[in-house]
Design a protein around this motif. Structure first.
Motif, PDB file in Angstrom:
ATOM      1  N   MET A  65      -5.649   8.251  -3.945  1.00  7.78           N
ATOM      2  CA  MET A  65      -5.527   6.892  -3.413  1.00  7.78           C
ATOM      3  C   MET A  65      -4.422   6.122  -4.119  1.00  7.78           C
ATOM      4  O   MET A  65      -3.641   5.414  -3.487  1.00  7.78           O
ATOM      5  CB  MET A  65      -6.854   6.145  -3.521  1.00  7.78           C
ATOM      6  CG  MET A  65      -7.849   6.474  -2.431  1.00  7.78           C
ATOM      7  SD  MET A  65      -9.069   5.177  -2.192  1.00  7.78           S
ATOM      8  CE  MET A  65      -9.687   4.959  -3.841  1.00  7.78           C
ATOM      9  N   TRP A  66      -4.371   6.248  -5.446  1.00  9.59           N
ATOM     10  CA  TRP A  66      -3.308   5.554  -6.167  1.00  9.59           C
ATOM     11  C   TRP A  66      -1.936   6.072  -5.757  1.00  9.59           C
ATOM     12  O   TRP A  66      -0.985   5.301  -5.594  1.00  9.59           O
ATOM     13  CB  TRP A  66      -3.493   5.710  -7.670  1.00  9.59           C
ATOM     14  CG  TRP A  66      -4.475   4.740  -8.258  1.00  9.59           C
ATOM     15  CD1 TRP A  66      -5.680   5.026  -8.843  1.00  9.59           C
ATOM     16  CD2 TRP A  66      -4.352   3.316  -8.301  1.00  9.59           C
ATOM     17  NE1 TRP A  66      -6.306   3.874  -9.253  1.00  9.59           N
ATOM     18  CE2 TRP A  66      -5.502   2.798  -8.940  1.00  9.59           C
ATOM     19  CE3 TRP A  66      -3.370   2.422  -7.876  1.00  9.59           C
ATOM     20  CZ2 TRP A  66      -5.712   1.440  -9.149  1.00  9.59           C
ATOM     21  CZ3 TRP A  66      -3.568   1.058  -8.090  1.00  9.59           C
ATOM     22  CH2 TRP A  66      -4.724   0.586  -8.714  1.00  9.59           C
ATOM     23  N   VAL A  67      -1.843   7.386  -5.576  1.00  6.70           N
ATOM     24  CA  VAL A  67      -0.581   7.974  -5.126  1.00  6.70           C
ATOM     25  C   VAL A  67      -0.214   7.423  -3.748  1.00  6.70           C
ATOM     26  O   VAL A  67       0.951   7.069  -3.485  1.00  6.70           O
ATOM     27  CB  VAL A  67      -0.670   9.515  -5.085  1.00  6.70           C
ATOM     28  CG1 VAL A  67       0.569  10.102  -4.399  1.00  6.70           C
ATOM     29  CG2 VAL A  67      -0.801  10.078  -6.494  1.00  6.70           C
ATOM     30  N   SER A  68      -1.200   7.322  -2.870  1.00 12.07           N
ATOM     31  CA  SER A  68      -0.936   6.818  -1.519  1.00 12.07           C
ATOM     32  C   SER A  68      -0.581   5.334  -1.540  1.00 12.07           C
ATOM     33  O   SER A  68       0.267   4.882  -0.763  1.00 12.07           O
ATOM     34  CB  SER A  68      -2.140   7.067  -0.605  1.00 12.07           C
ATOM     35  OG  SER A  68      -3.272   6.341  -1.037  1.00 12.07           O
ATOM     36  N   LEU A  75       7.518   3.367   0.708  1.00 20.07           N
ATOM     37  CA  LEU A  75       7.943   3.487   2.104  1.00 20.07           C
ATOM     38  C   LEU A  75       8.172   2.115   2.734  1.00 20.07           C
ATOM     39  O   LEU A  75       9.096   1.935   3.541  1.00 20.07           O
ATOM     40  CB  LEU A  75       6.898   4.258   2.902  1.00 20.07           C
ATOM     41  CG  LEU A  75       6.864   5.769   2.651  1.00 20.07           C
ATOM     42  CD1 LEU A  75       5.582   6.376   3.228  1.00 20.07           C
ATOM     43  CD2 LEU A  75       8.085   6.446   3.265  1.00 20.07           C
ATOM     44  N   ALA A  76       7.340   1.141   2.357  1.00 19.92           N
ATOM     45  CA  ALA A  76       7.508  -0.213   2.890  1.00 19.92           C
ATOM     46  C   ALA A  76       8.834  -0.815   2.440  1.00 19.92           C
ATOM     47  O   ALA A  76       9.552  -1.434   3.238  1.00 19.92           O
ATOM     48  CB  ALA A  76       6.339  -1.095   2.438  1.00 19.92           C
ATOM     49  N   LEU A  77       9.174  -0.624   1.185  1.00 17.37           N
ATOM     50  CA  LEU A  77      10.429  -1.170   0.669  1.00 17.37           C
ATOM     51  C   LEU A  77      11.637  -0.478   1.301  1.00 17.37           C
ATOM     52  O   LEU A  77      12.624  -1.130   1.664  1.00 17.37           O
ATOM     53  CB  LEU A  77      10.462  -1.029  -0.852  1.00 17.37           C
ATOM     54  CG  LEU A  77       9.438  -1.882  -1.617  1.00 17.37           C
ATOM     55  CD1 LEU A  77       9.481  -1.565  -3.102  1.00 17.37           C
ATOM     56  CD2 LEU A  77       9.684  -3.370  -1.373  1.00 17.37           C
ATOM     57  N   LYS A  97      -0.564   4.950   4.133  1.00 14.95           N
ATOM     58  CA  LYS A  97      -1.398   3.765   3.944  1.00 14.95           C
ATOM     59  C   LYS A  97      -2.781   3.971   4.543  1.00 14.95           C
ATOM     60  O   LYS A  97      -3.785   3.495   3.994  1.00 14.95           O
ATOM     61  CB  LYS A  97      -0.727   2.548   4.576  1.00 14.95           C
ATOM     62  CG  LYS A  97      -1.380   1.221   4.209  1.00 14.95           C
ATOM     63  CD  LYS A  97      -1.198   0.900   2.744  1.00 14.95           C
ATOM     64  CE  LYS A  97      -1.713  -0.492   2.413  1.00 14.95           C
ATOM     65  NZ  LYS A  97      -1.478  -0.842   1.005  1.00 14.95           N
ATOM     66  N   GLY A  98      -2.833   4.672   5.656  1.00 16.78           N
ATOM     67  CA  GLY A  98      -4.122   4.949   6.285  1.00 16.78           C
ATOM     68  C   GLY A  98      -5.052   5.698   5.360  1.00 16.78           C
ATOM     69  O   GLY A  98      -6.256   5.429   5.308  1.00 16.78           O
ATOM     70  N   GLY A 103      -9.943   5.668   2.126  1.00 15.75           N
ATOM     71  CA  GLY A 103     -10.609   5.897   0.858  1.00 15.75           C
ATOM     72  C   GLY A 103     -11.237   4.637   0.300  1.00 15.75           C
ATOM     73  O   GLY A 103     -12.396   4.642  -0.146  1.00 15.75           O
ATOM     74  N   ILE A 104     -10.500   3.548   0.328  1.00 12.76           N
ATOM     75  CA  ILE A 104     -11.015   2.267  -0.163  1.00 12.76           C
ATOM     76  C   ILE A 104     -12.234   1.839   0.650  1.00 12.76           C
ATOM     77  O   ILE A 104     -13.258   1.407   0.095  1.00 12.76           O
ATOM     78  CB  ILE A 104      -9.923   1.191  -0.104  1.00 12.76           C
ATOM     79  CG1 ILE A 104      -8.794   1.521  -1.084  1.00 12.76           C
ATOM     80  CG2 ILE A 104     -10.498  -0.189  -0.414  1.00 12.76           C
ATOM     81  CD1 ILE A 104      -7.549   0.674  -0.902  1.00 12.76           C
TER      82      ILE A 104
END
Length: 251
Positions: A65-68, A75-77, A97-98, A103-104
């Motif tokens: 999750m942290w990696v994602s 990717l956003a930047l 992001k999905g 996971g969250i």
């Protein structure tokens, strides 16, 4: 869980500030943008479902999750600064992001089963309700994206974005900011304020997408516009989820 969130770093005030000149089949349209958003939304759901299944299969996905989370931020930047790459980076963002969202959400669902068994479904319904309401407020010119409105919302959302980056850094240093994840009065007020900013950010998304189509922006801007809308909706969902979690702790 609050540290997994981020503001919307894309679709700033000058996204469509210049004029374009392309043939009809090369220009951005509102319909085309909505179609692209549908694709990104489905990719997000598919990836989120996979992460959800992993959590309920007993897989420890915290590291993933942290990696994602950081992967999605990167990717956003990239998408924001290289908008012509958005037909490729936007779908990649949706998948990465999905996974984080799934996971969250699964962790929240597992943690709050006793206190709020419908936490995730309620967060989703409220999110979609807010999106629909903000669209109607924009469509009927009840809330207008004036220059002052844009500056206030952009400044506020960027401030929140950098605040969360600092909070993540402190988290890795062993320091957590209590009001980000506790159900104190100040914590709830903070979440309500951030939810409001995220909701109002949708007005900027709708306005910029419409302006892009009216100004004849290039076709790839459909992907960029859809990407920006997805970023805001994801942000809004995570903030609403966090707010509902805080409220459930007070019951």
């Amino acid at each position: 869980m609050a540290l997994f969130k981020s503001g919307n770093p894309v679709l700033n005030e000058d996204t469509f500030s210049k004029s374009y000149s392309y043939t009809d089949n090369q220009v951005m349209t509102v319909k085309g943008t909505l179609n692209k958003f549908g694709i990104l939304f489905l990719l997000t759901l598919a990836s989120a479902g996979y992460a959800w299944k992993m959590v309920y299969s007993g897989v420890d996905i915290i590291t993933y999750m942290w990696v994602s989370v950081f992967g999605a931020l990167g990717l956003a930047l990239v998408t924001n600064f290289k908008r012509e790459w958005s037909p490729y980076t936007a779908p990649a963002y949706a998948l990465v992001k999905g996974f984080a969202i799934g996971g969250i959400s699964a962790i929240y669902d597992f943690s709050f089963q006793k206190y709020a068994p419908n936490l995730i479904s309620n967060a989703l319904m409220i999110t979609f309700g807010v999106v629909a309401a903000m669209f109607l407020l924009y469509k009927f010119n009840i809330i207008k994206a004036t220059p002052l409105f844009k500056k206030v919302i952009i400044t506020a959302s960027l401030g929140i974005f950098f605040f969360y980056l600092i909070a993540i850094g402190l988290h890795f240093g062993g320091i957590d900011i209590p009001f980000l994840h506790e159900g104190s009065t100040f914590g709830i007020i903070f979440s309500l304020a951030v939810v409001s900013i995220a909701a109002l950010r949708l007005i900027l998304n709708f306005d910029l997408i419409e302006n892009g189509a009216n100004m004849g922006a290039p076709k790839y801007m459909e992907w960029f516009g859809a990407f920006g809308l997805l970023v805001t909706i994801v942000w809004l969902y995570l903030e609403i989820l966090q707010l509902l979690a805080k409220l459930s702790k007070r019951n």
